[in-house]
Write a protein that holds these residues in place. Structure first.
Motif, PDB file in Angstrom:
ATOM      1  N   GLY A   1       3.751   3.824  -4.260  1.00 46.22           N
ATOM      2  CA  GLY A   1       3.020   4.599  -4.894  1.00 46.22           C
ATOM      3  C   GLY A   1       2.461   3.969  -6.313  1.00 46.22           C
ATOM      4  O   GLY A   1       2.967   2.714  -6.839  1.00 46.22           O
ATOM      5  N   PRO A   2       1.326   4.476  -7.022  1.00 45.12           N
ATOM      6  CA  PRO A   2       1.009   4.031  -8.230  1.00 45.12           C
ATOM      7  C   PRO A   2       1.901   3.575  -9.448  1.00 45.12           C
ATOM      8  O   PRO A   2       1.828   2.915 -10.123  1.00 45.12           O
ATOM      9  CB  PRO A   2      -0.228   4.804  -8.527  1.00 45.12           C
ATOM     10  CG  PRO A   2       0.009   5.908  -7.903  1.00 45.12           C
ATOM     11  CD  PRO A   2       0.684   5.886  -6.755  1.00 45.12           C
ATOM     12  N   ARG A   3       3.010   4.551  -9.218  1.00 46.25           N
ATOM     13  CA  ARG A   3       4.204   4.307 -10.450  1.00 46.25           C
ATOM     14  C   ARG A   3       5.073   3.385 -10.112  1.00 46.25           C
ATOM     15  O   ARG A   3       5.988   2.994 -10.815  1.00 46.25           O
ATOM     16  CB  ARG A   3       4.887   5.773 -10.367  1.00 46.25           C
ATOM     17  CG  ARG A   3       3.807   7.019 -10.828  1.00 46.25           C
ATOM     18  CD  ARG A   3       4.656   8.312 -10.999  1.00 46.25           C
ATOM     19  NE  ARG A   3       3.771   9.232 -11.771  1.00 46.25           N
ATOM     20  CZ  ARG A   3       4.351  10.642 -12.117  1.00 46.25           C
ATOM     21  NH1 ARG A   3       5.562  10.934 -11.621  1.00 46.25           N
ATOM     22  NH2 ARG A   3       3.330  11.554 -12.392  1.00 46.25           N
TER      23      ARG A   3
ATOM     24  N   ARG B   1       0.555  -1.280   0.020  1.00 46.35           N
ATOM     25  CA  ARG B   1       0.231   0.018   0.050  1.00 46.35           C
ATOM     26  C   ARG B   1       0.856   1.284  -0.023  1.00 46.35           C
ATOM     27  O   ARG B   1       0.523   2.270  -0.678  1.00 46.35           O
ATOM     28  CB  ARG B   1      -0.961  -0.052   1.238  1.00 46.35           C
ATOM     29  CG  ARG B   1      -2.052  -0.930   1.063  1.00 46.35           C
ATOM     30  CD  ARG B   1      -3.163  -0.761   2.238  1.00 46.35           C
ATOM     31  NE  ARG B   1      -2.561  -0.992   3.521  1.00 46.35           N
ATOM     32  CZ  ARG B   1      -2.518  -2.079   4.357  1.00 46.35           C
ATOM     33  NH1 ARG B   1      -3.107  -3.315   3.590  1.00 46.35           N
ATOM     34  NH2 ARG B   1      -1.872  -2.253   5.537  1.00 46.35           N
TER      35      ARG B   1
ATOM     36  N   ALA C   1       5.013  -0.006  -9.709  1.00 49.44           N
ATOM     37  CA  ALA C   1       4.324  -1.190 -10.029  1.00 49.44           C
ATOM     38  C   ALA C   1       5.284  -2.125  -9.698  1.00 49.44           C
ATOM     39  O   ALA C   1       4.722  -3.456  -9.530  1.00 49.44           O
ATOM     40  CB  ALA C   1       4.117  -1.228 -11.490  1.00 49.44           C
TER      41      ALA C   1
ATOM     42  N   THR D   1       3.471  -8.291 -14.839  1.00 49.53           N
ATOM     43  CA  THR D   1       3.727  -7.041 -14.625  1.00 49.53           C
ATOM     44  C   THR D   1       5.377  -6.778 -14.452  1.00 49.53           C
ATOM     45  O   THR D   1       5.978  -6.291 -15.165  1.00 49.53           O
ATOM     46  CB  THR D   1       3.159  -6.165 -13.022  1.00 49.53           C
ATOM     47  OG1 THR D   1       1.791  -6.235 -13.333  1.00 49.53           O
ATOM     48  CG2 THR D   1       3.852  -4.918 -12.958  1.00 49.53           C
TER      49      THR D   1
ATOM     50  N   ARG E   1       5.544  -3.018  -6.264  1.00 52.46           N
ATOM     51  CA  ARG E   1       4.115  -3.535  -5.362  1.00 52.46           C
ATOM     52  C   ARG E   1       3.996  -4.947  -5.973  1.00 52.46           C
ATOM     53  O   ARG E   1       3.620  -5.800  -5.084  1.00 52.46           O
ATOM     54  CB  ARG E   1       3.065  -2.831  -6.061  1.00 52.46           C
ATOM     55  CG  ARG E   1       3.144  -1.265  -5.612  1.00 52.46           C
ATOM     56  CD  ARG E   1       2.100  -0.487  -6.086  1.00 52.46           C
ATOM     57  NE  ARG E   1       0.703  -0.679  -5.591  1.00 52.46           N
ATOM     58  CZ  ARG E   1      -0.393  -0.299  -5.701  1.00 52.46           C
ATOM     59  NH1 ARG E   1      -0.640   0.847  -6.703  1.00 52.46           N
ATOM     60  NH2 ARG E   1      -1.358  -0.522  -5.227  1.00 52.46           N
TER      61      ARG E   1
END
Length: 406
Positions: free
Chosen positions: A61-63, A58, A65, A98, A68
């Motif tokens: 950040g979204p960038r 969490r 990937a 990914t 994550r």
């Protein structure tokens, strides 16, 4: 990446989780949380490890990937080693895709091996082999090469191919030496020990003896007619007749196989197949029907002839009849077989692996616990089951060295 994160990642890659924790234990940024989670997993605190990895996922950040996705892979690895087979395979597949798309081929391959090992645990050998065929181990570092060779050996052993299994284990030993990670070397030796452990029992002509896996392989390739009580089938080297969904017929076949070359009385066949203490006319009528069905089923391999007292199995050609049985046969033996790997299983994971309802598995566990054959730790959804510890038994460690987060 700052120097402490780099040092912690290198400590983990070298198999030193405590050294990694010393560097990041007080930090709550995303990379530190991820490394702390992996370190806690290596130390056996899987609950805390999963919590830390979810927080890290969490926090990225979204960038980010790739980072994550690595957290998802690490969490899947923890789920596998803690026998949580309910971990969503779609999440792992998405993380793998990914990582592959972003150029992280090594972690993408590691995610693939996790899915293959899950397939092995639940007995999906064909799917595991298909996935394995798509992975080229040549560029892998030693730690990941160990995982590859253990998967190859695991599939070979389940396919009764002991020589390819030994060759894969030899390559795994070499890779483990180069990786210099004690946990990986221990896992290789634990797997190799299976080749020196009785895998089944041979029952023939009124006697029985244990068989190693390579002896089972030789038996299956011989001319003998084998009543296979491990897979509920009757087979020779070319033909297999499955009786997996016909338990009465298999009970009759096994009784006839154990008695061969002698016949088996009708009263004993009734007791073995129908569990009847006293045979009456209805039992004898049913026996005639079931013997007829068994005679038709076994026609490609053997004849089933009547004698004054009962029936006798007559294999086609001059060959022996043997019965291949599990090393230990008792009620709930399948549950004990899974728990014998030394890991803590949840009832839901056992349900997935056995293909049975969770309630059925829970009843079996309760019965085994009442006789002291298994024990539980934790409560409610965190409850896990295992066999009591045996001195000198090495547990299987499925966590290879994690790759640095960068």
């Amino acid at each position: 990446m700052d120097s402490l994160i780099t040092a912690a990642a290198r400590a983990l890659a070298a198999g030193d989780p405590l050294g990694a924790l010393k560097r990041v234990a007080l930090r709550d940024d995303a990379p530190a949380l991820a490394l702390r989670g992996i370190a806690m997993a290596r130390l056996g605190d899987f609950t805390r490890a999963k919590e830390l990895l979810r927080r890290a996922g969490r926090a990225f950040g979204p960038r980010e990937a790739i980072a994550r996705s690595r957290c998802v892979v690490a969490e899947a690895e923890i789920a596998l080693v803690s026998r949580d087979l309910s971990f969503p395979s779609k999440s792992l597949a998405a993380a793998r895709a990914t990582l592959a798309a972003r150029g992280d081929a090594l972690n993408a391959a590691h995610a693939g091996y996790l899915e293959i090992r899950r397939l092995l645990l639940i007995g999906s050998l064909d799917a595991a082999e298909r996935m394995l065929d798509g992975l080229d181990p040549a560029p892998f570092p030693p730690a990941l090469r160990v995982g590859h060779e253990l998967v190859v050996a695991g599939i070979a052993m389940r396919r009764l191919r002991t020589q390819p299994a030994r060759e894969a284990l030899a390559r795994a030993r070499d890779a483990a030496r180069r990786a210099r990670i004690a946990a990986l070397a221990a896992e290789v030796e634990s797997t190799a020990h299976l080749l020196a452990t009785p895998a089944a029992r041979l029952i023939a002509r009124g006697s029985e003896r244990p068989l190693l896996l390579e002896e089972v392989e030789a038996l299956m390739a011989s001319k003998a007619l084998v009543v296979d009580a491990c897979r509920y089938a009757v087979r020779d080297s070319r033909t297999t007749i499955s009786l997996n969904r016909r338990p009465v017929l298999f009970a009759l076949a096994r009784a006839l196989g154990e008695a061969w070359p002698q016949d088996v009385s009708r009263s004993l066949l009734i007791a073995r197949a129908f569990r009847g203490k006293h045979a009456d006319e209805s039992h004898r009528a049913r026996l005639r029907v079931e013997i007829g069905r068994l005679r038709r089923a076994l026609q490609p391999l053997a004849d089933l002839n009547a004698t004054p007292d009962g029936f006798v199995l007559e294999p086609h050609g001059r060959r022996e009849v043997t019965v291949l049985a599990l090393p230990v046969e008792e009620e709930h033996a399948a549950v004990l077989a899974f728990l014998a790997d030394g890991e803590a299983w949840s009832s839901s994971a056992l349900s997935v692996a056995l293909g049975a309802s969770q309630r059925t598995v829970q009843r079996a566990l309760d019965a085994l616990a009442a006789t002291g054959k298994v024990q539980s730790v934790g409560r409610a959804r965190a409850r896990r089951w295992m066999t009591p510890p045996v001195p000198g038994f090495t547990t299987t460690l499925l966590l290879p060295a994690p790759l640095p987060n960068g």
